[in-house]
Design an enzyme around this catalytic site. Structure first.
Site, PDB file in Angstrom:
ATOM      1  N   GLU A 158       0.824  -1.219   0.000  1.00  0.00           N
ATOM      2  CA  GLU A 158       0.000   0.000   0.000  1.00  0.00           C
ATOM      3  C   GLU A 158       0.855   1.266   0.000  1.00  0.00           C
ATOM      4  OE1 GLU A 158      -3.056  -0.203   2.979  1.00  0.00           O
ATOM      5  OE2 GLU A 158      -3.874  -2.079   2.177  1.00  0.00           O
ATOM      6  N   GLU A 160      -5.068  -8.367   0.486  1.00  0.00           N
ATOM      7  CA  GLU A 160      -6.050  -8.151   1.554  1.00  0.00           C
ATOM      8  C   GLU A 160      -7.380  -7.859   0.886  1.00  0.00           C
ATOM      9  OE1 GLU A 160      -4.841  -4.870   4.011  1.00  0.00           O
ATOM     10  OE2 GLU A 160      -2.770  -5.574   4.180  1.00  0.00           O
TER      11      GLU A 160
END
Length: 331
Positions: free
Chosen positions: A161, A260
């Protein structure tokens, strides 16, 4: 004259009524139709060169991050064991998070490996420019040696991320991240840590905004592409949320891991169950997706749109249970 005035008055009344209709509030948008088949996305069929962690030729591996009650050896094992018992199957991938200075190869890491699981290490490396200045060389070499020592293939998400706006102060820019990635990978090569599959994992939002591709280190540097995708603030079909990423990834000869994914409790049990059912169909409709990992956690301090644990939500957990028991996810 009276007829003219009456006609004018009628026109004024009509125009005022029309104006009033224009000012009415619009009805709230209907929720997305999660029963419709996922939109097709042109994807590569494989086989894929995926580094030491081999992508299955058909189907996809299933994994998760399960937040333990305590970040200890016993706590980590208990969390994974509990979810596996509820699902009636072992996880193929166990996601684990590490700060920059935390080494891989803990007792729980070794136990998961001994049971046949693959570790996906989400490694929060530090400031990219300090990495490039050589300030963390010793630490990076120590981690490379620790991973080499476990002698098992590992999925390594280096600063996952990285495209998040709140990380810009340490990421600096896409160019800085790419340079740091190459710098760290070179050290791993020098330390002969050849059991690493390098996973590049931005956010779905970064592809919606359009800035995530600027952080890509290159096809010669990456083994698996990856995306983190959540129905948190936005309750939309997962195919819509990660559609821009899937279209981008289809241009690259890499397998995909959904690093995720999760659906927030705020959307209710029925909504969560429908979203997960749609997620399973979407994963199966995109054969480039070779692994998925649910985010089974309610992070402390987060609001209702960022609470994703399925355990305790009967309808949602039942939908996830059906997904992971599908033969497609047991290659």
């Amino acid at each position: 004259m009276r007829k003219v005035l009456a006609a004018l008055l009628a026109l004024l009344v009509l125009s005022s009524c029309s104006f009033g209709e224009d000012k009415k509030e619009e009805s709230p948008p209907a929720p997305p139709d999660l029963s419709a088949p996922p939109a097709p996305v042109a994807v590569r069929q494989g086989p894929f060169a995926s580094g030491p962690v081999k992508a299955p030729r058909r189907g996809a591996l299933v994994g998760a991050w399960i937040k333990p009650d305590a970040l200890t050896h016993v706590g980590r094992l208990a969390a994974v064991d509990s979810l596996q018992a509820d699902l009636g199957r072992r996880l193929s991938i166990v996601n684990t998070y590490r700060r920059f200075e935390q080494m891989v190869g803990t007792p729980s890491d070794k136990e998961f490996l001994a049971r046949g699981a693959t570790l996906m290490v989400s490694w929060a490396t530090g400031d990219n420019r300090s990495i490039l200045d050589g300030e963390h060389d010793e630490l990076i070499r120590k981690q490379a040696k620790a991973i080499r020592k476990i002698k098992a293939p590992v999925l390594l998400r280096m600063r996952w991320e990285m495209d998040r706006p709140n990380l810009r102060a340490t990421m600096w820019s896409g160019a800085d991240y790419v340079a740091a990635w190459k710098y760290v990978r070179k050290i791993f090569q020098e330390e002969r840590a050849t059991n690493v599959s390098w996973v590049w994992c931005p956010t779905a939002e970064g592809f919606i905004r359009g800035d995530a591709p600027g952080f890509y280190p290159g096809d010669d540097q990456v083994d698996w592409t990856c995306v983190d995708v959540y129905a948190g603030e936005r309750f939309e079909p997962i195919g819509d949320l990660m559609g821009p990423f899937l279209r981008w990834a289809a241009q690259r000869p890499k397998p995909i891991v959904i690093g995720e994914f999760g659906v927030a409790k705020a959307w209710g049990s029925a909504g969560r169950a429908a979203w997960l059912k749609d997620a399973g169909r979407t994963f199966k409709a995109n054969p480039q997706i070779k692994a998925i990992a649910y985010f089974e956690s309610d992070p402390e301090g987060n609001g209702p749109n960022k609470q994703f644990q399925l355990t305790g939500d009967k309808a949602a957990f039942r939908a996830f249970h059906r997904l992971v028991r599908d033969p497609y996810f047991n290659p």
